[in-house]
Write an enzyme that holds these catalytic residues in place. Sequence first.
Site, PDB file in Angstrom:
ATOM      1  N   LYS A 131       0.898  -1.006   0.074  1.00 22.31           N
ATOM      2  CA  LYS A 131       0.035   0.015  -0.030  1.00 22.31           C
ATOM      3  C   LYS A 131       0.912   1.448   0.095  1.00 22.31           C
ATOM      4  O   LYS A 131       2.072   1.331   0.446  1.00 22.31           O
ATOM      5  CB  LYS A 131      -0.948  -0.068   1.252  1.00 22.31           C
ATOM      6  CG  LYS A 131       0.022   0.263   2.480  1.00 22.31           C
ATOM      7  CD  LYS A 131      -1.027   0.844   3.619  1.00 22.31           C
ATOM      8  CE  LYS A 131      -0.185   1.399   4.538  1.00 22.31           C
ATOM      9  NZ  LYS A 131      -0.619   1.858   5.485  1.00 22.31           N
ATOM     10  N   ASP A 218      -3.548   6.451   5.742  1.00 23.50           N
ATOM     11  CA  ASP A 218      -2.674   5.295   6.208  1.00 23.50           C
ATOM     12  C   ASP A 218      -3.352   4.183   6.648  1.00 23.50           C
ATOM     13  O   ASP A 218      -3.092   3.064   6.728  1.00 23.50           O
ATOM     14  CB  ASP A 218      -1.638   6.186   7.358  1.00 23.50           C
ATOM     15  CG  ASP A 218      -0.556   5.083   7.819  1.00 23.50           C
ATOM     16  OD1 ASP A 218       0.064   4.450   6.981  1.00 23.50           O
ATOM     17  OD2 ASP A 218      -0.252   5.071   9.041  1.00 23.50           O
ATOM     18  N   HIS A 223      -6.244  -0.451   5.795  1.00 20.68           N
ATOM     19  CA  HIS A 223      -6.665  -1.715   6.789  1.00 20.68           C
ATOM     20  C   HIS A 223      -7.837  -1.696   7.480  1.00 20.68           C
ATOM     21  O   HIS A 223      -8.560  -2.805   7.641  1.00 20.68           O
ATOM     22  CB  HIS A 223      -5.526  -1.437   7.768  1.00 20.68           C
ATOM     23  CG  HIS A 223      -4.167  -1.221   7.398  1.00 20.68           C
ATOM     24  ND1 HIS A 223      -3.633  -1.973   6.541  1.00 20.68           N
ATOM     25  CD2 HIS A 223      -3.049  -0.342   7.627  1.00 20.68           C
ATOM     26  CE1 HIS A 223      -2.470  -1.717   6.161  1.00 20.68           C
ATOM     27  NE2 HIS A 223      -1.948  -0.735   7.128  1.00 20.68           N
TER      28      HIS A 223
END
Length: 454
Positions: A131, A218, A223
């Site tokens: 990522k 982030d 996630h």
Amino acid sequence: MAEHTALMIFGASGDLTSRLLLPALGQLLMTEPKRTIELIGAGMDDWTDDKWRDAVQIAFTSSDAADAMTRVETEYHRADITSADDLKTLLGEKKAPLALYFAVPPSVAAAACDAMASIDLPKGVVLALEKPFGVDEDSARALNERLALLVPESQVFRIDHFLGRSTTLNLLGVRFANRVLEPLWSATDIESVSITYDESLGLEGRAGYYDHAGAFVDMIQSHLLQVLAVFAMEEPATLDEVDFRAATAAVLRATSVWDDDPVRYSYRARYTAGSVEGRTFPSYVDEPDVDPTRNTETLGAATFEVRNARWAGVPITLRSGKAIGDPSREIVVRFRPVRHVPVGLRGDAEGAVLRFSLGTAEISLELNVNGEADPFELERTTMSAELGPGALKAYAEVLSCILDADPVLAVRGDAAEECWRIVQPVLDAWKADEVPLEEYVVGSHGPKGWPAAD
Ligand SMILES: O=C1O[C@H](COP(=O)(O)O)[C@@H](O)[C@H](O)[C@H]1O
């Protein structure tokens, strides 16, 4: 399990390789004594084979895996992976099972994919990409289109190590293998859900990346949306890649910001000087290499809705922040209260609360019980259990799938695009300054009054 695999790491001399990938590979080899690896490092640095082997040795030692060195052949090549000629030389006569791991910035990965289009890749080669996958929906789609010209989708591994966390995978067993829980897994019985991953860590020298990403991209764009997808998916018939990834992708496709109102349902803040767990941080804007005009958030949250028959009407709040004191890392599932309590039973009959820790492997259930002193007065009790931590850490679990060419824990291309589609309204509202950038002191829980800080 493929017993002997070649793993070529692009960006071999970089931080990601030494900090995460190699220690994870060491751990994997220690748990799978039959596995052997040809580990090829490639990068722009002028390293020798010996220097690469030393780097591997140091990383393996850091994860108590020094003994695994005997099962690793190493070689290093200086190469520009954005050059078709260099790639041709690198890949030479290599044959599958072969995995190419892009531990490089997204722009380099994209340029390398372009260069690969003009050469013949070994049949069956696996491409593993870190990522962030693109910087928005359009760039993610463009990268997917480039990748589709190279290999079939089942050979593209978009890495999200949260899918390899045993704490995420625990959701599967706890939900699908328990008749006391599975029938309750919907808006009929669940009132709200929060998924929080706060950390006491600060920037850790990653300002160059983090100052552009911020907490929301982030952690939430990738996630926590993946964790949400595993939490909320329909039961897949099997846990193979086709069924599992179809089920998680369907959740993401149905997910949007609550009430389509990112101004009201998203939150952002950044830390000011303070200390946490014995470490002192300056204000975020005074951290080295941070550009204070970027307005980067170090704590972000937003509430989402999965608009399908199972979940419509249930607010699901995702939150993640840095430099938080006593950080919470958990999924909290709040069940609705019962419709009626017999007259004579006193006290508050709040709904049950089920918590899955995303840090240590623990699960707990808060319930109403009859009071210890007075059986007609309700009290609250918590039942908790430790779950196995999993033999492998998240990165090792993901690596094991890459080496076996099994994409079950990789993000499918359409899901990667959906994640950007879901967060874009929030990013746009923040860019237009429609949501205030609040502040919180390092070591605190974040600004007061935010959702999901429980
Ligand atoms: O990918 C990332 O994840 C870590 C948190 O995951 P963990 O497994 O290391 O706890 C986060 O600190 C980092 O900023 C982010 O890029």
